[in-house]
Scaffold this motif. Structure first.
Motif, PDB file in Angstrom:
ATOM      1  N   ILE A  15       0.854  -1.196   0.000  1.00  0.00           N
ATOM      2  CA  ILE A  15       0.000   0.000   0.000  1.00  0.00           C
ATOM      3  C   ILE A  15       0.890   1.247   0.000  1.00  0.00           C
ATOM      4  O   ILE A  15       0.564   2.273  -0.590  1.00  0.00           O
ATOM      5  N   ILE A  16       2.047   1.133   0.640  1.00  0.00           N
ATOM      6  CA  ILE A  16       3.010   2.224   0.685  1.00  0.00           C
ATOM      7  C   ILE A  16       3.492   2.624  -0.718  1.00  0.00           C
ATOM      8  O   ILE A  16       3.769   3.789  -0.977  1.00  0.00           O
ATOM      9  N   LYS A  18       3.587   3.991  -4.215  1.00  0.00           N
ATOM     10  CA  LYS A  18       2.640   4.946  -4.780  1.00  0.00           C
ATOM     11  C   LYS A  18       1.952   4.394  -6.027  1.00  0.00           C
ATOM     12  O   LYS A  18       0.856   4.798  -6.367  1.00  0.00           O
ATOM     13  N   PRO A  22      -3.767   2.586  -1.583  1.00  0.00           N
ATOM     14  CA  PRO A  22      -5.029   1.993  -1.130  1.00  0.00           C
ATOM     15  C   PRO A  22      -5.925   1.589  -2.303  1.00  0.00           C
ATOM     16  O   PRO A  22      -6.602   0.573  -2.247  1.00  0.00           O
ATOM     17  N   ARG A  23      -5.884   2.377  -3.371  1.00  0.00           N
ATOM     18  CA  ARG A  23      -6.736   2.055  -4.523  1.00  0.00           C
ATOM     19  C   ARG A  23      -6.332   0.743  -5.186  1.00  0.00           C
ATOM     20  O   ARG A  23      -7.172  -0.079  -5.549  1.00  0.00           O
TER      21      ARG A  23
ATOM     22  N   PHE B  27       2.591   5.859   7.968  1.00  0.00           N
ATOM     23  CA  PHE B  27       2.508   6.322   6.582  1.00  0.00           C
ATOM     24  C   PHE B  27       1.302   5.721   5.857  1.00  0.00           C
ATOM     25  O   PHE B  27       0.594   6.399   5.109  1.00  0.00           O
ATOM     26  N   VAL B  28       1.053   4.414   6.125  1.00  0.00           N
ATOM     27  CA  VAL B  28      -0.078   3.735   5.477  1.00  0.00           C
ATOM     28  C   VAL B  28      -1.381   4.447   5.832  1.00  0.00           C
ATOM     29  O   VAL B  28      -2.210   4.738   4.966  1.00  0.00           O
ATOM     30  N   LYS B  31      -1.690   7.732   4.078  1.00  0.00           N
ATOM     31  CA  LYS B  31      -2.017   7.536   2.661  1.00  0.00           C
ATOM     32  C   LYS B  31      -3.495   7.239   2.462  1.00  0.00           C
ATOM     33  O   LYS B  31      -4.134   7.762   1.546  1.00  0.00           O
ATOM     34  N   VAL B  32      -4.021   6.365   3.315  1.00  0.00           N
ATOM     35  CA  VAL B  32      -5.431   5.982   3.189  1.00  0.00           C
ATOM     36  C   VAL B  32      -6.323   7.193   3.432  1.00  0.00           C
ATOM     37  O   VAL B  32      -7.288   7.432   2.707  1.00  0.00           O
ATOM     38  N   ASP B  35      -6.243   9.378   0.511  1.00  0.00           N
ATOM     39  CA  ASP B  35      -6.947   8.756  -0.607  1.00  0.00           C
ATOM     40  C   ASP B  35      -8.445   9.068  -0.558  1.00  0.00           C
ATOM     41  O   ASP B  35      -9.102   9.140  -1.589  1.00  0.00           O
ATOM     42  N   ASP B  36      -8.963   9.230   0.654  1.00  0.00           N
ATOM     43  CA  ASP B  36     -10.394   9.512   0.812  1.00  0.00           C
ATOM     44  C   ASP B  36     -10.731  10.980   0.550  1.00  0.00           C
ATOM     45  O   ASP B  36     -11.902  11.347   0.495  1.00  0.00           O
ATOM     46  N   GLU B  62       7.357  12.683  -1.108  1.00  0.00           N
ATOM     47  CA  GLU B  62       7.783  11.797  -2.204  1.00  0.00           C
ATOM     48  C   GLU B  62       6.595  11.323  -3.029  1.00  0.00           C
ATOM     49  O   GLU B  62       6.725  11.040  -4.218  1.00  0.00           O
ATOM     50  N   ASP B  63       5.423  11.222  -2.393  1.00  0.00           N
ATOM     51  CA  ASP B  63       4.202  10.836  -3.112  1.00  0.00           C
ATOM     52  C   ASP B  63       3.633  12.013  -3.909  1.00  0.00           C
ATOM     53  O   ASP B  63       2.645  11.851  -4.615  1.00  0.00           O
ATOM     54  N   ASP B  87      -2.525  13.802  -8.478  1.00  0.00           N
ATOM     55  CA  ASP B  87      -2.664  12.360  -8.594  1.00  0.00           C
ATOM     56  C   ASP B  87      -1.430  11.639  -8.106  1.00  0.00           C
ATOM     57  O   ASP B  87      -0.358  12.210  -8.039  1.00  0.00           O
ATOM     58  N   TYR B  88      -1.665  10.407  -7.743  1.00  0.00           N
ATOM     59  CA  TYR B  88      -0.579   9.622  -7.180  1.00  0.00           C
ATOM     60  C   TYR B  88       0.455   9.204  -8.203  1.00  0.00           C
ATOM     61  O   TYR B  88       1.619   9.145  -7.923  1.00  0.00           O
ATOM     62  N   PHE B  89      -0.015   8.844  -9.395  1.00  0.00           N
ATOM     63  CA  PHE B  89       0.959   8.309 -10.347  1.00  0.00           C
ATOM     64  C   PHE B  89       0.636   8.675 -11.767  1.00  0.00           C
ATOM     65  O   PHE B  89      -0.418   9.160 -12.057  1.00  0.00           O
TER      66      PHE B  89
END
Ligand SMILES: [Zn+2]
Lengths: 268, 89
Positions: A15-16, A18, A22-23, B27-28, B31-32, B35-36, B62-63, B87-89
């Protein structure tokens, strides 16, 4: 769907990332992957996909565990000798990750059942060990419009290729037809190193994970070969064959067919 | 790009407390929670001094997210304001 604290912890290391996040984890948990063959390739593929939290794993294999399998088929252990592979696999995967729903089918994939076997799955993994099954899976996936990863291993070398409908060549674009029986050794006759099955089976799992999470690029349009003795990976471009009998413009193969496989009466 | 945010006046859209977990769950969880949120929204995170205050902001950067502010709560915890990236990626 929201991830539980236990799931966040179990899958934290991915999940870490990128590219997953989570998605991606939710996508994996709601995905359905079918693995045909619970042997040398199917074992590592199934275990890594289960560990990664692929929500539904289908396993198709009609064989029972025998002693010669244990050198590479890590889903099965010594106490499983004689049991159906699907049964032994189900136990291993359930113990590894209770998040995963495992659906087993103790049958050999054939022209008769293959389209039904693959229906309802998002991605198929070829974990079989003979050409007839590989062509059967390819034709069924092209006809049924299913993405799949093909893999083969023999002695110290392996190969891998991914087919996505409309996105590149199929296995038959590369090898037009199965070789005549007895001209090619099966892995039973020719031998294979267990760790090679591990390398190639893990690459198959990786293709499935990338496809399901929409991350990176797949092995569509190229064949990856691995020579374990020389420690050499090569990626060879595979063009679409426009007159391919199954994925070409005017296909002549419209239903899956069973091919005769090399027979081997030597039991090791 | 989204509108500029003044770190002095930024109001969080959500709050998260990660004082009860350790790396990598800190960190997890961040991130979650991000994400919401919608892109451009702001998350306020309460985190422990030490390893979390060193690593969580860096990993979020970094994200691609924007770290707006890190303030000392003077009770061994910090408050981190992060703005969600496009966006993440
Ligand atoms: Zn083709």
């Amino acid at each position: 769907m929201s991830l539980t604290d236990r799931q966040l912890e179990r899958y934290s290391r991915q999940i870490i990332l990128k590219e997953i996040g989570p998605r991606g984890q939710k996508a994996l948990l709601s995905a359905r992957v079918l693995i045909i063959g619970a042997g040398g390739l199917g074992s590592p593929a199934a275990m890594y996909l289960a560990a990664a939290g692929v929500g539904t794993l289908g396993l198709t294999d009609g064989d029972a565990v025998d002693l010669t399998n244990l050198q590479r088929q890590i889903l099965h252990a010594t106490p499983d000798l004689g049991r159906p592979k699907t049964e032994s696999a189900l136990e291993t995967l359930a113990a590894l990750n209770p998040d995963v729903k495992v659906i087993t089918n103790s049958v050999k994939a054939s022209a008769e059942n293959i389209l039904e076997l693959i229906s309802g799955y998002d991605f198929i993994i070829d974990g079989t060990d003979n050409f007839s099954a590989k062509f059967l899976i390819n034709d069924a996936c092209v006809i049924g419009k299913k993405p799949f990863t093909h893999a083969g291993i023999l002695r110290f070398s392996g190969q891998l290729m991914t087919y996505v409908p409309g996105a590149g060549p199929c296995y038959r674009c590369l090898f037009v037809a199965p070789p005549p029986p007895d001209t090619v050794p099966t892995c039973r006759q020719a031998g294979v190193i267990g760790a090679l099955a591990g390398v190639i089976g893990c690459l198959e799992a990786m293709e499935a994970i990338k496809y399901l999470t929409g991350t990176g690029s797949l092995l569509t349009g190229s064949l990856l070969t691995y020579d374990a003795l020389k420690t050499e990976f090569r990626k060879i471009a595979v063009p679409i064959r426009h007159n391919c009998a199954v994925c070409g413009k005017e296909p002549t193969i419209k239903t899956p067919t069973d091919y005769e496989s090399a027979q081997c009466d030597v039991k090791f | 790009m989204t509108k500029k945010t003044d770190p002095r006046t930024a109001e969080p859209d959500a709050e998260l407390d990660i004082c009860d977990v350790v790396c990598p769950m800190t960190f997890v969880k961040a991130k979650v929670a991000l994400d919401d949120l919608e892109v451009g929204q702001i998350l306020a995170i309460r985190l422990n001094d030490g390893e979390p205050t060193e690593n969580v902001p860096r990993s979020l950067k970094e994200d691609g997210h924007r770290v707006l502010k890190l303030t000392d709560n003077r009770d061994g915890t910090y408050r981190l304001l992060v703005k969600k990236a496009p966006d993440y990626f």
